[in-house]
Scaffold this motif. Structure first.
Motif, PDB file in Angstrom:
ATOM      1  N   LEU A 137      -4.948  -1.555   9.972  1.00  0.00           N
ATOM      2  CA  LEU A 137      -3.979  -0.397  10.435  1.00  0.00           C
ATOM      3  C   LEU A 137      -2.722  -0.426   9.897  1.00  0.00           C
ATOM      4  CD1 LEU A 137      -3.739   2.134  11.999  1.00  0.00           C
ATOM      5  CD2 LEU A 137      -3.257   0.931  14.046  1.00  0.00           C
ATOM      6  N   MET A 138      -2.121  -1.682  10.366  1.00  0.00           N
ATOM      7  CA  MET A 138      -0.669  -1.581   9.563  1.00  0.00           C
ATOM      8  C   MET A 138      -0.612  -1.637   8.200  1.00  0.00           C
ATOM      9  SD  MET A 138       2.026  -4.897  10.418  1.00  0.00           S
ATOM     10  CE  MET A 138       1.861  -4.676  12.161  1.00  0.00           C
ATOM     11  N   SER A 139      -1.313  -2.152   7.403  1.00  0.00           N
ATOM     12  CA  SER A 139      -1.398  -1.956   5.835  1.00  0.00           C
ATOM     13  C   SER A 139      -1.813  -0.887   5.392  1.00  0.00           C
ATOM     14  CB  SER A 139      -2.017  -3.380   5.295  1.00  0.00           C
ATOM     15  OG  SER A 139      -3.481  -3.009   5.574  1.00  0.00           O
ATOM     16  N   LEU A 140      -2.907  -0.359   5.506  1.00  0.00           N
ATOM     17  CA  LEU A 140      -3.691   0.842   5.182  1.00  0.00           C
ATOM     18  C   LEU A 140      -2.713   2.227   5.851  1.00  0.00           C
ATOM     19  CD1 LEU A 140      -7.304   0.099   5.028  1.00  0.00           C
ATOM     20  CD2 LEU A 140      -5.620  -0.060   3.273  1.00  0.00           C
ATOM     21  N   GLY A 141      -2.339   1.864   7.083  1.00  0.00           N
ATOM     22  CA  GLY A 141      -1.631   3.118   7.621  1.00  0.00           C
ATOM     23  C   GLY A 141      -0.258   3.505   6.869  1.00  0.00           C
ATOM     24  N   ALA A 142       0.311   2.623   6.179  1.00  0.00           N
ATOM     25  CA  ALA A 142       1.293   2.842   5.328  1.00  0.00           C
ATOM     26  C   ALA A 142       0.707   4.110   3.961  1.00  0.00           C
ATOM     27  CB  ALA A 142       2.102   1.806   5.021  1.00  0.00           C
ATOM     28  N   ALA A 143      -0.382   3.612   3.832  1.00  0.00           N
ATOM     29  CA  ALA A 143      -0.903   4.275   2.413  1.00  0.00           C
ATOM     30  C   ALA A 143      -0.873   5.922   2.418  1.00  0.00           C
ATOM     31  CB  ALA A 143      -2.310   3.837   2.263  1.00  0.00           C
ATOM     32  N   PRO A 144      -1.478   6.584   3.583  1.00  0.00           N
ATOM     33  CA  PRO A 144      -1.277   8.161   3.512  1.00  0.00           C
ATOM     34  C   PRO A 144       0.132   8.367   3.237  1.00  0.00           C
ATOM     35  CG  PRO A 144      -2.134   7.173   5.615  1.00  0.00           C
ATOM     36  CD  PRO A 144      -2.189   6.132   4.805  1.00  0.00           C
ATOM     37  N   ILE A 145       1.014   7.810   4.258  1.00  0.00           N
ATOM     38  CA  ILE A 145       2.483   8.198   4.070  1.00  0.00           C
ATOM     39  C   ILE A 145       2.973   7.882   2.604  1.00  0.00           C
ATOM     40  CG2 ILE A 145       4.769   7.911   5.059  1.00  0.00           C
ATOM     41  CD1 ILE A 145       3.326   6.716   7.527  1.00  0.00           C
ATOM     42  N   GLY A 146       2.696   6.934   2.063  1.00  0.00           N
ATOM     43  CA  GLY A 146       2.986   6.672   0.786  1.00  0.00           C
ATOM     44  C   GLY A 146       2.724   7.778  -0.479  1.00  0.00           C
TER      45      GLY A 146
ATOM     46  N   TYR B  35       6.709   5.420  -8.821  1.00  0.00           N
ATOM     47  CA  TYR B  35       6.511   4.161  -9.118  1.00  0.00           C
ATOM     48  C   TYR B  35       7.854   3.409  -9.055  1.00  0.00           C
ATOM     49  CZ  TYR B  35       2.226   5.927 -11.159  1.00  0.00           C
ATOM     50  OH  TYR B  35       1.103   6.632 -11.168  1.00  0.00           O
ATOM     51  N   LEU B  36       8.993   3.994  -9.334  1.00  0.00           N
ATOM     52  CA  LEU B  36      10.128   3.423  -9.316  1.00  0.00           C
ATOM     53  C   LEU B  36      10.800   3.148  -8.103  1.00  0.00           C
ATOM     54  CD1 LEU B  36      11.994   5.142 -12.185  1.00  0.00           C
ATOM     55  CD2 LEU B  36      10.956   2.925 -12.159  1.00  0.00           C
ATOM     56  N   VAL B  37      10.547   4.179  -7.047  1.00  0.00           N
ATOM     57  CA  VAL B  37      10.733   4.153  -5.529  1.00  0.00           C
ATOM     58  C   VAL B  37       9.885   2.962  -4.927  1.00  0.00           C
ATOM     59  CG1 VAL B  37      10.782   5.157  -3.224  1.00  0.00           C
ATOM     60  CG2 VAL B  37      11.721   6.441  -5.569  1.00  0.00           C
ATOM     61  N   GLY B  38       8.713   2.889  -5.488  1.00  0.00           N
ATOM     62  CA  GLY B  38       7.692   1.913  -4.837  1.00  0.00           C
ATOM     63  C   GLY B  38       8.033   0.687  -5.196  1.00  0.00           C
ATOM     64  N   ALA B  39       8.626   0.277  -6.460  1.00  0.00           N
ATOM     65  CA  ALA B  39       9.193  -0.878  -6.549  1.00  0.00           C
ATOM     66  C   ALA B  39      10.108  -1.535  -5.589  1.00  0.00           C
ATOM     67  CB  ALA B  39       9.496  -0.801  -8.159  1.00  0.00           C
TER      68      ALA B  39
ATOM     69  N   ASN C  41       1.127  -1.388   0.093  1.00  0.00           N
ATOM     70  CA  ASN C  41       0.102  -0.074  -0.016  1.00  0.00           C
ATOM     71  C   ASN C  41       0.765   1.333  -0.104  1.00  0.00           C
ATOM     72  OD1 ASN C  41      -2.616  -0.912  -0.206  1.00  0.00           O
ATOM     73  ND2 ASN C  41      -2.724  -1.667   1.961  1.00  0.00           N
ATOM     74  N   PHE C  42       2.081   1.354   0.625  1.00  0.00           N
ATOM     75  CA  PHE C  42       2.957   2.203   0.758  1.00  0.00           C
ATOM     76  C   PHE C  42       3.215   2.502  -0.739  1.00  0.00           C
ATOM     77  CE2 PHE C  42       7.188   4.318   0.915  1.00  0.00           C
ATOM     78  CZ  PHE C  42       6.847   5.251   1.854  1.00  0.00           C
ATOM     79  N   ALA C  43       3.611   1.418  -1.426  1.00  0.00           N
ATOM     80  CA  ALA C  43       4.028   1.800  -2.867  1.00  0.00           C
ATOM     81  C   ALA C  43       3.019   1.962  -3.678  1.00  0.00           C
ATOM     82  CB  ALA C  43       4.872   0.441  -3.402  1.00  0.00           C
ATOM     83  N   PHE C  44       1.983   1.407  -3.536  1.00  0.00           N
ATOM     84  CA  PHE C  44       0.772   1.894  -4.541  1.00  0.00           C
ATOM     85  C   PHE C  44       0.118   3.250  -4.574  1.00  0.00           C
ATOM     86  CE2 PHE C  44      -0.246  -3.035  -4.256  1.00  0.00           C
ATOM     87  CZ  PHE C  44       0.652  -3.359  -5.034  1.00  0.00           C
ATOM     88  N   SER C  45       0.245   3.670  -3.174  1.00  0.00           N
ATOM     89  CA  SER C  45      -0.361   4.972  -2.859  1.00  0.00           C
ATOM     90  C   SER C  45       0.542   6.040  -3.310  1.00  0.00           C
ATOM     91  CB  SER C  45      -0.644   5.053  -1.442  1.00  0.00           C
ATOM     92  OG  SER C  45      -1.725   4.336  -1.005  1.00  0.00           O
ATOM     93  N   ALA C  46       1.843   5.787  -3.234  1.00  0.00           N
ATOM     94  CA  ALA C  46       2.898   6.770  -3.843  1.00  0.00           C
ATOM     95  C   ALA C  46       2.404   7.023  -5.268  1.00  0.00           C
ATOM     96  CB  ALA C  46       4.409   6.306  -3.693  1.00  0.00           C
ATOM     97  N   GLY C  47       2.146   6.055  -6.226  1.00  0.00           N
ATOM     98  CA  GLY C  47       1.900   6.432  -7.535  1.00  0.00           C
ATOM     99  C   GLY C  47       0.544   6.739  -7.670  1.00  0.00           C
TER     100      GLY C  47
END
Length: 422
Positions: free
Chosen positions: A351-360, A377-381, A232-238
């Motif tokens: 919480l652990m999985s989605l909590g990373a999303a707004p940071i991403g 996208y490249l950093v998320g990879a 989620n961190f990676a996907f949300s960044a993109g």
């Protein structure tokens, strides 16, 4: 060949409610970034709109799980959907009054995010009740729910959302409100959860900590939660800047943008279809390793490609791997977690999985601002590559099979009649 047992009627109604709501979400989630992009071209502000729907998990996720374990889960779902429908209609009224702006979208996304906490946690905890914790039924049910969401949320919803947006900026919000209200009516017809035994009086925080502690002490559950956290961190960044990526790097119109999003639905649907087959032949642990590797490759391709068709293909592969991961992980968790802790453990994992999303999402906006729209996208990879290592070490076949066997033994002991002393 033995015939698979049929799904109970209660599941079919839950499936219907999920499908109606998923279609409305596909319309809304496609139109929201388009609506935000008409108000600002600042990638940081756009990322705030995306992040605001996920921040509630950081603030209220554990408390929501504790509440779900105390409340009737069916009632929690239908009341939450009714309130979410009312919120969307209120936002439409606010837009008609001339209040439409980025602050309104941020507030709406935040409040709907709180509703998502209660609804998703309650639904995940309610499903094992309906299916009597049968691992095979849970896998089939989660695959059907995920496949339906991919088709309606990801395939039918996005082009409809783009088309409705072209007719009127707030029409997609009305459509999603109607879907929530219809879902609420269907869920209200489901059987109520079994009465809960009287619980000792203690604080919500203590209940919430108990669920989090249970997850953190179990290596398998922890691994199943860490993987989506990195994902989620990676996907949300993109995702935070995808509308700009599609418009400025791929040169797509609003309609083409909506069509591109449907590639994820196609992939996600295929992933939900094949995940059971993969699990049966490779084992759940090996299937999770394969999906992690596919996610890494697909995210890298999106970040490097110029051709919209190649991006669409990579998005389909990514969605297929993600869909299979979600189905398999949820089925394992629902099979091994005690019912009394299901809401809290589910909430702690989310919480652990989605909590990373707004940071991403915030990082994605910043990366796009300083390094260009391909950087998120490249950093998320790189983060997705780390999730492959987690699958290799924490969610192997051996660990999944041992946890399932232990949970089955504990259920059998609990079902045995107590011995009466002579």
């Amino acid at each position: 060949m033995s015939r698979k047992p049929p799904m109970p009627k209660a599941f079919r109604r839950l499936w219907l409610a999920s499908g109606v709501s998923s279609f409305g979400d596909g319309v809304y989630l496609t139109a929201l970034p388009l609506l935000a992009a008409t108000l600002t071209r600042d990638p940081v502000l756009l990322s705030l709109v995306t992040a605001s729907s996920l921040v509630p998990w950081l603030l209220f996720g554990l408390i929501g799980g504790a509440l779900v374990d105390r409340w009737d889960r069916r009632r929690t779902m239908y009341v939450t959907d009714a309130v979410r429908g009312a919120l969307l209609l209120a936002a439409v009224a606010g837009a008609a009054a001339g209040w439409l702006g980025v602050p309104l979208l941020i507030a709406l996304a935040f409040l709907l995010g709180i509703g998502q906490i209660l609804f998703d946690t309650a639904a995940s905890a309610y499903l094992p009740e309906v299916l009597d914790r049968d691992p095979g039924l849970l896998k089939r049910a989660n695959a059907r729910l995920r496949g339906t969401m991919d088709v309606l949320d990801g395939f039918a919803g996005p082009p409809m959302g783009a088309a409705l947006f072209n007719l009127g900026r707030t029409i997609p919000l009305v459509t999603d409100a109607v879907s929530f209200l219809l879902s609420s009516l269907v869920i209200r017809s489901l059987p109520a959860s079994p009465p809960k035994p009287p619980a000792p009086k203690r604080s919500l925080l203590k209940d919430a900590r108990e669920g989090a502690s249970y997850l953190l002490r179990d290596p398998l559950l922890l691994g199943l939660s860490l993987r989506p956290a990195l994902g989620n961190f990676a996907f949300s960044a993109g995702a935070a800047v995808f509308v700009l990526f599609a418009q400025e790097e791929l040169h797509l119109s609003a309609t083409q943008y909506g069509i591109l999003l449907t590639s994820e639905a196609v992939g996600g649907f295929l992933g939900s279809l094949v995940c059971g087959w993969l699990s049966d032949r490779m084992g759940t642990g090996r299937a999770l390793i394969l999906t992690a590797a596919l996610l890494t490759a697909a995210q890298t391709t999106i970040g490097l490609a110029d051709d919209p068709w190649l991006v669409g293909g990579a998005m389909a592969v990514r969605a297929a791997a993600l869909g299979a991961t979600i189905v398999l992980s949820a089925s394992v968790r629902q099979s091994i977690v005690p019912d009394a802790l299901m809401g809290r453990v589910t909430a702690a994992g989310r919480l652990m999985s989605l909590g990373a999303a707004p940071i991403g999402a915030l990082l994605g906006g910043w990366l796009a601002h300083v390094a260009g729209l391909r950087a998120p996208y490249l950093v998320g990879a790189l983060f997705l590559a780390a999730s492959t290592l987690i699958s290799l070490t924490m969610t192997s076949n051996r660990k999944v099979e041992a946890a399932m066997a232990k949970a089955e033994q504990e259920r059998r002991r609990a079902d045995e009649p107590a011995e009466v002393a002579p």
